[in-house]
Motif scaffolding. Structure first.
Motif, short mmCIF file in Angstrom:
data_model
loop_
_atom_site.label_atom_id
_atom_site.label_comp_id
_atom_site.label_asym_id
_atom_site.label_seq_id
_atom_site.Cartn_x
_atom_site.Cartn_y
_atom_site.Cartn_z
N CYS A 114 0.80 -1.23 0.00
CA CYS A 114 0.00 0.00 0.00
C CYS A 114 0.83 1.28 0.00
CB CYS A 114 -0.89 0.05 1.24
SG CYS A 114 -1.88 -1.41 1.53
N CYS A 115 2.07 1.21 0.55
CA CYS A 115 2.85 2.42 0.72
C CYS A 115 4.33 2.07 0.76
CB CYS A 115 2.44 3.16 2.00
SG CYS A 115 2.47 2.11 3.48
N VAL A 116 5.17 3.04 0.42
CA VAL A 116 6.62 2.83 0.41
C VAL A 116 7.31 4.06 0.98
CG1 VAL A 116 6.80 1.16 -1.47
CG2 VAL A 116 6.62 3.58 -2.00
N ALA A 117 8.53 3.84 1.50
CA ALA A 117 9.36 4.93 2.00
C ALA A 117 10.81 4.48 1.95
CB ALA A 117 8.97 5.31 3.43
N VAL A 118 11.71 5.44 1.90
CA VAL A 118 13.14 5.16 1.93
C VAL A 118 13.73 5.91 3.11
CG1 VAL A 118 15.34 5.42 0.71
CG2 VAL A 118 13.26 4.84 -0.57
N GLY A 119 14.55 5.22 3.91
CA GLY A 119 15.14 5.86 5.09
C GLY A 119 16.23 5.01 5.69
N GLY A 120 16.43 5.16 6.99
CA GLY A 120 17.49 4.43 7.67
C GLY A 120 18.85 5.07 7.43
N PRO A 121 19.93 4.42 7.89
CA PRO A 121 21.28 4.97 7.72
C PRO A 121 21.57 5.24 6.25
CG PRO A 121 21.29 3.10 9.23
CD PRO A 121 19.92 3.15 8.64
N ASP A 122 21.98 6.46 5.95
CA ASP A 122 22.34 6.88 4.58
C ASP A 122 21.20 6.64 3.59
OD1 ASP A 122 24.97 7.56 5.41
OD2 ASP A 122 25.51 5.44 5.32
N SER A 123 19.96 6.65 4.08
CA SER A 123 18.78 6.41 3.22
C SER A 123 18.96 5.16 2.38
CB SER A 123 18.53 7.64 2.32
OG SER A 123 18.20 8.76 3.09
N GLY A 124 19.47 4.12 3.02
CA GLY A 124 19.78 2.90 2.27
C GLY A 124 18.80 1.77 2.45
N LYS A 172 -0.96 1.67 5.81
CA LYS A 172 -1.33 2.53 4.69
C LYS A 172 -0.41 3.73 4.49
CE LYS A 172 -5.59 2.83 3.58
NZ LYS A 172 -7.03 3.20 3.50
N ALA A 173 0.48 4.03 5.43
CA ALA A 173 1.34 5.20 5.29
C ALA A 173 2.64 4.99 6.06
CB ALA A 173 0.63 6.45 5.80
N LEU A 174 3.73 5.53 5.51
CA LEU A 174 5.05 5.41 6.14
C LEU A 174 5.79 6.73 6.05
CD1 LEU A 174 6.24 1.99 4.61
CD2 LEU A 174 5.50 2.37 6.97
N ALA A 175 6.63 7.00 7.05
CA ALA A 175 7.52 8.15 7.03
C ALA A 175 8.75 7.80 7.85
CB ALA A 175 6.84 9.39 7.60
N CYS A 176 9.85 8.50 7.61
CA CYS A 176 11.09 8.26 8.35
C CYS A 176 11.57 9.56 8.98
CB CYS A 176 12.17 7.72 7.40
SG CYS A 176 11.79 6.08 6.72
N ALA A 177 12.25 9.43 10.12
CA ALA A 177 12.77 10.60 10.83
C ALA A 177 13.98 10.16 11.65
CB ALA A 177 11.70 11.21 11.73
N THR A 178 14.74 11.13 12.13
CA THR A 178 15.87 10.85 13.01
C THR A 178 15.72 11.69 14.27
OG1 THR A 178 17.33 10.42 11.12
CG2 THR A 178 18.39 10.87 13.23
N VAL A 179 15.79 11.03 15.43
CA VAL A 179 15.66 11.70 16.72
C VAL A 179 16.75 11.19 17.65
CG1 VAL A 179 14.20 12.09 18.74
CG2 VAL A 179 13.17 12.01 16.46
N GLY A 180 17.51 12.10 18.25
CA GLY A 180 18.54 11.69 19.20
C GLY A 180 19.54 10.72 18.61
N GLY A 181 19.84 10.87 17.34
CA GLY A 181 20.79 9.98 16.68
C GLY A 181 20.21 8.65 16.26
N LYS A 182 18.94 8.39 16.56
CA LYS A 182 18.30 7.13 16.17
C LYS A 182 17.44 7.34 14.92
CE LYS A 182 17.88 4.63 20.57
NZ LYS A 182 18.61 3.44 20.12
N ASP A 183 17.54 6.40 13.99
CA ASP A 183 16.69 6.43 12.81
C ASP A 183 15.36 5.78 13.15
OD1 ASP A 183 18.47 7.60 10.83
OD2 ASP A 183 19.66 5.78 11.06
N LEU A 184 14.28 6.51 12.90
CA LEU A 184 12.95 6.04 13.25
C LEU A 184 12.10 5.81 12.01
CD1 LEU A 184 12.06 8.47 16.21
CD2 LEU A 184 13.26 6.26 16.30
N LEU A 185 11.26 4.80 12.08
CA LEU A 185 10.25 4.52 11.08
C LEU A 185 8.89 4.80 11.72
CD1 LEU A 185 9.31 3.27 8.34
CD2 LEU A 185 9.31 1.05 9.51
N ILE A 186 8.03 5.53 11.01
CA ILE A 186 6.72 5.87 11.53
C ILE A 186 5.68 5.30 10.56
CG2 ILE A 186 5.21 7.72 12.35
CD1 ILE A 186 7.80 9.49 12.41
#
Length: 396
Positions: free
Chosen positions: A86-96, A129-143
């Motif tokens: 249903c949905c896609v996102a790119v994220g994580g370390p170096d957006s890899g 149905k929806a995904l987003a990525c963020a970084t908080v406190g040095g941690k890569d987060l998936l929402i």
């Protein structure tokens, strides 16, 4: 023997007319269609190929790599789910890392380059149905947001679920879209905006140790608060943040038939409305255009300065589910791609002269049909003169 052919089942006149219209429209080549083998439900730009490639969510349970400069090569796919993606996102370390939310209630991941399967995030109780990525406190987060009305925050590295966000005061329905508001995030707090099947848009602040829903100041009644941004009448399908100078406005599309610009300077009050008509599933903005698409299958370009409709392009023969602006390495807009339930990815120009050429190309068949219906243009000038001479001979 069972059949899936709709002609073998009872159909209303309207359903039959709709099917026949789409069948007649299916062969068109507008937008240089790249045909895939299933319905296309979402797409994002591929960061490895700025300006030329996207990652497409398929109902067949895969995410497919599509390069508009190599339309015959659509074999590269990320597989694992056995239900629609249903949905896609790119994220994580170096957006890899590539992430995909599925009807199977799970979030799948792959290494973007090797396509090796990664961690699976399990916790939703309905479609993701929806995904987003963020970084908080040095941690890569998936929402993630689901049809279960929940927004979940995950530690990408460990797979741990950190938080579950819900509105305790205003009933929140199925999540439709999420966008990380990076312009208003800090190193210790991520700003998130969510849209759902109710008309309410919500803002959130996410930290590693907790979260809160942002209470807005009402633009209509200064000094009073509102828990949500309420500018649409029904489902909000899409959220887009546009960086225009110092302000970062929020663009939205809705089932009420409109796309809107919500001004941050005015506490997200509506600053402009574009009346597309029918459900507006997607909206995109560039330096010159506001572009809308949805259930009526057309791609509409609006002049961003005047707000007037510039043109409406045909091509798709089923609902358009996503618009993706492809930008070059310099950040300038190159093309816009539309994806649809009809299984095609189509590419449209953004430069005015090229867009005018597409409009002119699409006007020709309509003009020919009009002439044919009226009996005009069936003979060339020479043929008409010859016919007139023959008729004169007959009169003699």
């Amino acid at each position: 023997m069972q059949s899936a052919d709709p002609e073998h089942f009872f159909e209303t006149d309207a359903a039959q007319a709709k099917r026949e219209r789409r069948a007649a429209k299916a062969g068109n080549k507008y937008g240089s269609p790249i045909s895939l083998k299933s319905k296309l439900l979402a797409a994002v730009p591929d960061p490895r190929f700025p300006g030329s490639a996207l990652l497409v969510a398929e109902s067949a349970g895969a995410v497919r790599f599509v390069n508009i400069n190599d339309p015959d090569n659509t074999k590269t796919a990320y597989r694992g789910p056995t239900a629609p993606v249903c949905c896609v996102a790119v994220g994580g370390p170096d957006s890899g890392t590539l992430f995909a939310g599925s009807w199977d209630k799970n979030i799948w991941s792959w290494d973007l380059n090797s396509r090796a399967p990664g961690r699976k995030y399990v916790g939703h109780t309905d479609f993701v149905k929806a995904l987003a990525c963020a970084t908080v406190g040095g941690k890569d987060l998936l929402i993630s947001g689901g049809a279960d009305k929940k927004i979940m925050v995950w530690d990408i590295a460990t797979g741990a679920r950190l938080h579950t966000l819900q509105d305790s005061a205003v009933n929140m329905l199925s999540i439709q879209d999420l966008v990380a508001d990076r312009a208003f995030s800090t190193t210790t707090e991520a700003s998130l905006i969510s849209a759902s099947s109710d008309p309410h848009i919500r803002r959130w602040k996410i930290r590693l140790d907790g979260w809160e829903q942002v209470v807005e100041t009402s633009p209509d009644a200064p000094g009073t608060d509102r828990r949500t941004i309420l500018e649409h009448e029904t489902t909000v399908y899409k959220l887009v943040l546009d960086h225009d100078g110092d302000e970062v406005d929020l663009w939205t599309s809705s089932g009420d038939g409109t796309a809107k610009c919500l001004s941050r300077a005015k506490n997200f009050a509506c600053d402009d409305t574009f009346h597309h008509g029918d459900h507006v599933r997607a909206v995109a903005v560039t330096e010159d255009w506001v572009i809308t698409a949805g259930r009526d299958e057309d791609i509409k370009f609006w002049d961003r300065t005047s707000g007037k409709l510039y043109c409406s392009l045909v091509g798709h023969y089923d609902e358009v589910t996503e618009l993706v602006v492809l930008r070059g390495t310099s950040g300038s807009s190159q093309h816009i791609c539309s994806v649809s339930i009809d299984g095609t990815v189509r590419t449209w120009p953004l430069e005015k002269a090229a867009l005018d050429a597409v409009v002119k190309e699409q006007e020709k068949p309509a003009e020919e049909e009009t002439k044919e219906a009226s009996g005009e243009g069936l003979l060339s000038a020479e043929e008409e003169a010859e016919l007139a001479a023959l008729m004169e001979d007959d009169d003699e």
